[in-house]
Design an enzyme around this catalytic site. Structure first.
Site, PDB file in Angstrom:
ATOM      1  N   HIS A  69       0.837  -1.191   0.000  1.00  0.00           N
ATOM      2  CA  HIS A  69       0.000   0.000   0.000  1.00  0.00           C
ATOM      3  C   HIS A  69       0.876   1.246   0.000  1.00  0.00           C
ATOM      4  CE1 HIS A  69       0.758   0.445   4.379  1.00  0.00           C
ATOM      5  NE2 HIS A  69       0.657  -0.875   4.384  1.00  0.00           N
ATOM      6  N   SER A 100      -6.664   3.753   4.955  1.00  0.00           N
ATOM      7  CA  SER A 100      -6.669   2.341   5.322  1.00  0.00           C
ATOM      8  C   SER A 100      -6.093   1.486   4.198  1.00  0.00           C
ATOM      9  CB  SER A 100      -8.102   1.886   5.633  1.00  0.00           C
ATOM     10  OG  SER A 100      -8.200   0.483   5.673  1.00  0.00           O
ATOM     11  N   LYS A 101      -5.545   0.336   4.563  1.00  0.00           N
ATOM     12  CA  LYS A 101      -5.065  -0.606   3.553  1.00  0.00           C
ATOM     13  C   LYS A 101      -6.187  -0.993   2.598  1.00  0.00           C
ATOM     14  CE  LYS A 101      -1.480  -2.887   6.356  1.00  0.00           C
ATOM     15  NZ  LYS A 101      -1.024  -4.176   6.895  1.00  0.00           N
ATOM     16  N   ARG A 102      -7.422  -0.921   3.064  1.00  0.00           N
ATOM     17  CA  ARG A 102      -8.558  -1.360   2.257  1.00  0.00           C
ATOM     18  C   ARG A 102      -9.083  -0.262   1.344  1.00  0.00           C
ATOM     19  NH1 ARG A 102      -8.578  -3.617   7.100  1.00  0.00           N
ATOM     20  NH2 ARG A 102      -9.549  -1.820   8.075  1.00  0.00           N
ATOM     21  N   ASP A 103      -8.626   0.975   1.517  1.00  0.00           N
ATOM     22  CA  ASP A 103      -9.069   2.060   0.645  1.00  0.00           C
ATOM     23  C   ASP A 103      -8.468   1.874  -0.746  1.00  0.00           C
ATOM     24  OD1 ASP A 103     -10.494   3.266   2.675  1.00  0.00           O
ATOM     25  OD2 ASP A 103      -8.808   4.525   3.309  1.00  0.00           O
TER      26      ASP A 103
END
Length: 515
Positions: free
Chosen positions: A37, A276-279
């Site tokens: 990321h 966030s890593k999920r963004d």
């Protein structure tokens, strides 16, 4: 004075920030627990830039002691990311060095040995308390249940330890924190102080014998002689633990010196929340898939906390190396702005040599089914001819390499009708049919030898603007839609010359027939 001489000059310490050591050794030590990321890459970039600026050493190791979360796939993705970006390292995985192995999963004997030395010296002690017992003691003492460890096991007698062992309990190992304040001068934030008692004794080895990050990370730094630790702000709370452990490691002869610490600011996403890593904005490979080039993405990531100068956003990696000093990094959170990142990437695309631009574009064109192969040398002669002719038209107009397919697809296609995209069809007004009819009538008499950009421009301007009375937007809009099927396309008359007379006229007739 040469650039190298300038880069090696020591900058005076300012605002309580210490001077950097003469021989800088930094490290990048990610855990292979997911897709790389942008926060991870920004950490690698700043460490790499400081090492290169200082003519120091950049160590790359992998912290893979979490058997549940770590994966070989993630490890390979991290390698792929750094290699794609051009971030190289001097010592570490794949390249070796004097302090290997460089994967923590291969260093367990080292951690066991150091843990035993800490225990024997009294810097660490056996702790038999369970989390339930710690919480119960906190409640009984009138403290919040989650207050944390209370130091209960610090001074257990041998008889008490034996009794716990008789119950089948196995101890964790905890570091004995001192009864005084812990302070240090952060390279980015200046002086930071943690009051005595604010950091409880902490676990370095689990009851099952597995070492924790709190042990492995400082031990590796010490043994790899890392003297500048640059990491994220989220790890700031663990720094007093590391400093105390370093004191003990120095006393034991495991470490030779206390490193300097610098904590880089958070990267914020939408809504002023930590990225966030999920963004989606955080996913490095998604940016690559969309067509960021390494120069553009690294340039933007360097701006997340640092700047090369007032009112200047675009610079090369050699300029970053020349000017970077971690002490110039701002402590305030940085905001990831995808629009600005794309704009900077566009600037770097425009700076590429035309053939370099084409070489980098071909894999995206092949992915999108526009060309027959994924490398320039494997393309057909016709594909290379058209792409070479279109480079100067397309390169200044794309922001991401992923946009090239949409720009050149119509030039490479031999289709006699291109279905207009929705936003292009909206540009067709009631006059479109008349415009197309007049354009066809004006273009059909032109000889192939006269089918040139200048002559096409002159002919259509005469027929549609001067004689037809249409404003340029209404005159050329339908022709552009017919030629490309898109609202945004390469310059019209140059495109018509590249495509040729037969297909150009056929496309005008094709669209006219659909109105």
């Amino acid at each position: 004075m040469t650039q190298a001489e300038t880069a090696t000059q020591a900058r005076p310490a300012a605002e309580g920030k210490p001077e950097l050591p003469e021989n800088v050794r930094v490290r990048f030590c990610p855990s292979p627990t997911g897709t790389p990321h942008v926060g991870m890459v920004r950490t690698a970039l700043f460490n790499w830039a400081q090492a290169r600026h200082s003519h120091g050493t950049f160590v790359f190791r992998i912290e893979d002691t979490d058997a549940v979360r770590d994966s070989e796939e993630s490890y390979n993705q991290i390698l792929d990311a750094l290699k794609w970006l051009g971030i190289d390292w001097d010592e570490g995985v794949e390249v070796g060095g004097p302090d290997g192995p460089y994967r923590q999963s291969e260093r367990s004997a080292i951690y066991s040995d150091v843990a035993q030395k800490l225990l024997d010296a009294g810097y660490a002690y056996e702790s038999y308390s369970t989390s339930d017992e710690i919480e119960a003691r906190n409640l009984a003492a009138g403290r919040p249940k989650a207050f944390g460890y209370d130091g209960y096991d610090r001074d257990l007698t041998e008889e008490q330890k034996a009794a716990f062992r008789a119950e089948g309990r196995k101890p964790a190992l905890r570091i004995r924190m001192p009864d005084d304040d812990v302070a240090f001068n952060d390279l980015i934030r200046g002086r930071i102080e943690f009051k005595a008692g604010s950091v409880p004794d902490y676990v370095i080895v689990r009851p099952n014998g597995d070492p924790l990050y709190t042990l492995t990370n400082p031990v590796d730094d010490a043994m790899m002689r890392v003297n500048v630790v640059l990491r994220g702000e989220d790890l700031l709370s663990s720094t007093p633990r590391q400093i105390v452990l370093y004191r003990y490691l120095i006393a034991l002869g495991v470490a030779s010196e206390m490193p300097l610490f610098g904590h880089m600011p958070y990267v914020m996403g939408e809504g002023k929340k930590k990225l966030s890593k999920r963004d989606p904005e955080s996913n490095l490979f998604l940016h690559r898939e969309n067509g960021f080039i390494p120069e553009g993405l690294l340039n933007y990531l360097a701006l997340l906390g640092w700047s090369i100068g007032p009112d200047r956003d675009v610079f090369s990696m050699s300029e970053l190396i020349e000017h970077f000093d971690v002490r110039d990094v701002k402590a305030n959170p940085a905001h990831f702005d995808i629009d600005k990142a794309i704009a900077i990437n566009a600037e770097h695309i425009r700076m590429l040599e035309p053939q370099d631009f084409l070489n980098r574009s071909v894999p995206y064109l092949h992915r999108d089914g526009v060309v027959s192969a994924s490398s320039w040398n494997e393309l057909t002669d016709r594909e290379r001819e058209i792409l070479s002719a279109s480079a100067e038209l397309v390169q200044p107009r794309v922001r991401l390499l992923g946009e090239v397919s949409g720009m050149v697809g119509s030039l490479l296609s031999d289709a006699e009708y291109l279905e207009p995209e929705a936003d292009a069809r909206k540009q067709l007004k009631d006059s479109a049919a008349d415009v197309l009819g007049k354009a066809i009538a004006a273009l059909e008499p032109i000889e192939e030898s006269a089918w040139t950009t200048d002559n096409l421009h002159k002919t259509l301007t005469q027929a549609l603007v001067e004689d037809g009375g249409y404003k340029p937007r209404l005159a050329f809009g339908p022709v552009r839609v017919a030629m490309s099927g898109r609202r945004v396309s390469p310059p019209l008359f140059e495109s018509m010359q590249i495509v040729g007379k037969a297909i150009s006229v056929a496309r005008l007739k094709g669209l006219l027939g659909q109105l």
